[in-house]
Design a protein around this motif. Structure first.
Motif: not given
Length: 275
Positions: A13-17, A177-179, A204-211
């Motif tokens: 959801h957020e791309g990080r945690c 990098e956020i949005d 993850t087949d691009r479901q989780i992008p690199p941060l």
């Protein structure tokens, strides 16, 4: 902060945690910072004796690694500690490095438990029965930043090229990098930042992008970053969490991701994962 069982949901959801830093890990981290200052304050020839010829193991001097182009090296020296094994570091029994290695090993023992939790959550989310083994293919990296750099960015915008990184630092500067915008990282005290890399993106087949992230220069007298860089096994095929497994090779991706930073292929150490 992400309690156990929600890290994958936040990454999606957020791309990080963030994940909590346990008391033993916090104490071990303090020792790493103290021993890093002792090690990196030594003469250059002393430190170079604890680095391998290919710069995969131990000390890596300034100028050997970059984030985008070789003409803009990262404004730091580094030290890597692979697989929880001090013997990977040249002259690992010398008194000029033993204290540092003891501190790194203690931190390794506790921070890899956190990585195991993140991997278990990924496995559960994607229907795997077991989390990926990672200990012989992963490493700690300590970045010691130059206090006299005049550049605006100590590291240019990049992603780490691994499954994920567990990151912390003793000073400000990290921007995420956020949005599409680079934003100051406001990590809560007592936490580690989970930064997904492009290997996890592929898994993850691009479901989780690199941060993507960078390090801004605040002209601090000292800044040290402590990273656990988590890889999948490098010695055998690893099926993706999602997407078509035909022709997929996570090991090759992880082994060669360092080339974008001027680094050699990641080493294949033992076939049996260390506890």
């Amino acid at each position: 902060m992400s309690p156990t069982g929600t890290t994958t949901a936040e990454l999606l959801h957020e791309g990080r945690c963030t994940v909590p830093l346990s008391r033993p890990a916090a104490a071990a981290l303090d020792d790493v910072y103290a021993e890093a200052q002792r090690f990196f304050s030594q003469a250059e020839d002393v430190k170079l004796a604890h680095g391998s010829a290919d710069f995969n193991f131990g000390y890596r001097p300034y100028g050997r690694q970059y984030s985008v182009t070789p003409d803009r090296p990262d404004e730091n020296a580094s030290f890597t500690y692979w697989a929880g094994d001090p013997a990977t570091v040249p002259q690992h029994r010398a008194p000029t490095v033993t204290g540092f290695l003891r501190a790194l090993h203690t931190y390794w023992e506790v921070v890899t438990e956190t990585a195991e939790t993140v991997l278990a959550d990924l496995a559960g989310h994607y229907g795997r029965t077991e989390p990926l083994p990672f200990r012989t293919s992963s490493y700690l990296e300590i970045n010691w930043y130059l206090p006299d750099s005049e550049r605006d960015l100590l590291q240019d915008r990049h992603e780490d090229g691994h499954l994920f990184t567990l990151a912390t630092s003793d000073g400000p500067g990290l921007e995420l990098e956020i949005d599409g915008q680079m934003c100051t990282c406001n990590r809560e005290p007592g936490t580690l930042l989970v930064m997904p890399g492009s290997v996890l993106t592929a898994m993850t087949d691009r479901q989780i992008p690199p941060l993507y992230h960078q390090v801004r220069n605040y002209h601090l007298p000292r800044r040290t970053t402590v990273l656990l860089l988590v890889n999948p096994p490098l010695d055998r095929p690893v099926a993706p969490y999602a997407g078509d497994p035909e022709g997929f090779d996570a090991a090759s991706l992880a082994r060669h991701s360092g080339s974008m930073f001027g680094l050699p292929p990641a080493p294949v150490l033992d076939a049996v994962d260390r506890p």
